[in-house]
Design an enzyme around this catalytic site. Structure first.
Site, PDB file in Angstrom:
ATOM      1  N   HIS A   3      -3.530   4.227   9.075  1.00 51.52           N
ATOM      2  CA  HIS A   3      -2.553   4.028  10.141  1.00 51.52           C
ATOM      3  C   HIS A   3      -1.238   4.706   9.777  1.00 51.52           C
ATOM      4  CE1 HIS A   3      -1.238   0.941   7.395  1.00 51.52           C
ATOM      5  NE2 HIS A   3      -2.344   0.261   7.572  1.00 51.52           N
ATOM      6  N   GLU A  10       0.848  -1.185   0.000  1.00 54.67           N
ATOM      7  CA  GLU A  10       0.000   0.000   0.000  1.00 54.67           C
ATOM      8  C   GLU A  10       0.888   1.242   0.000  1.00 54.67           C
ATOM      9  OE1 GLU A  10      -2.309  -0.487   3.546  1.00 54.67           O
ATOM     10  OE2 GLU A  10      -0.654  -0.009   4.868  1.00 54.67           O
TER      11      GLU A  10
END
Length: 293
Positions: A248, A209
């Site tokens: 996050h 990601e």
């Protein structure tokens, strides 16, 4: 075979007596994981889930021959728990705790340099070798024993990819949630090295990601070693806004650094096969295995 865990893995749980430690330890015991005790300072000599509780990791290791630890300790004390296990010489530590402060993880990273402990996480789903050992919180309903290694920075996509790989008739050798935080233990490159050393792993899926540079470092490694088995990557976050934190600590692209497209280009140039969509990962790996057979 598997990586990181096997039938001889003996686990102690740091923070076992809390809600998360209790809930997930019970699930792991039901799955067949050999949990041999827990650690909770001040509760030595008691039992929980019919297992002994120790004050320290070192005491637990001495009494049970534990060779793996899982950390279900709140963020404020999670780093101290990891460092305790590292200093005790625990071979494998799997940290499930989310939102561990970055400054604390710098101390953990320094501690890792002093020994041979392998740290998975924090913010990890854990490690799962189907029908062998589960450490962590991964769902197991769609997991099947097989030949594909999976490493992932994304928790939710891990379950989807496990299901696809199983449905493709391939199954998994081991799935490793390396964690999505900016500073963590085992990285993508190191994880791929372990998979490449396992003769029974016939392909590897990488779930990456935005944020950080792990995928680019993995690309450099793949280009250098030219793996004998296919590596398929799914990189998510193509449409994520620049310089906005996504979920996050690790998922933030800054300018052209750490964005999905640059990661995809680097991996493709190294010979990694890109799955164009999350629903195509299983089919992409099956096709890759057919081509290389």
């Amino acid at each position: 075979m598997t990586i990181l865990v096997d039938h001889d893995t003996r686990v102690i749980c740091q923070g076992m007596t809390g809600w998360a430690g209790t809930h997930y330890s019970a699930a792991m015991l039901e799955y067949g994981t050999r949990i041999v005790g827990g650690v909770r300072p001040g509760k030595a000599g008691t039992r929980h889930l019919n297992l002994p509780i120790f004050d320290t990791v070192a005491a637990g290791m001495a009494e049970t021959d534990a060779n793996a630890s899982m950390v279900f300790v709140p963020p404020s004390n999670a780093a101290a728990a990891m460092i305790e296990a590292i200093e005790a010489g625990m071979p494998l530590v799997v940290a499930l705790t989310e939102r561990v402060p970055v400054r604390d993880m710098i101390r953990v990273r320094d501690a890792l340099k002093q020994g041979a402990t392998i740290l998975v996480g924090p913010n990890s789903q854990g490690v799962l070798a189907p029908d062998v050992c589960k450490i962590g919180v991964m769902t197991t309903g769609r997991a099947r024993r097989g030949t594909i290694g999976i490493m992932s920075r994304s928790a939710s996509l891990t379950s989807e990819v496990i299901a696809q790989v199983s449905d493709a008739g391939l199954g998994q050798s081991t799935t490793v949630g390396i964690g999505g935080d900016a500073i963590h233990g085992l990285g993508m490159r190191e994880c791929l090295e372990l998979f490449l050393a396992d003769q029974d792993t016939r392909g590897v899926v990488v779930i990456g990601e935005i944020g950080g540079s792990e995928e680019e470092e993995l690309a450099d490694f793949v280009a250098a070693v030219k793996p004998r088995i296919p590596v398929v990557a799914l990189i998510v976050g193509r449409y994520a806004p620049i310089e906005h934190r996504m979920g996050h600590a690790g998922a933030i692209a800054q300018g052209l650094a750490g964005d999905a497209e640059s990661k995809i280009r680097a991996l493709q140039a190294a010979g990694v096969i890109i799955a164009e969509s999350p629903h195509l990962v299983g089919a992409t790996m099956r096709e890759a295995l057919f081509v290389t057979a």
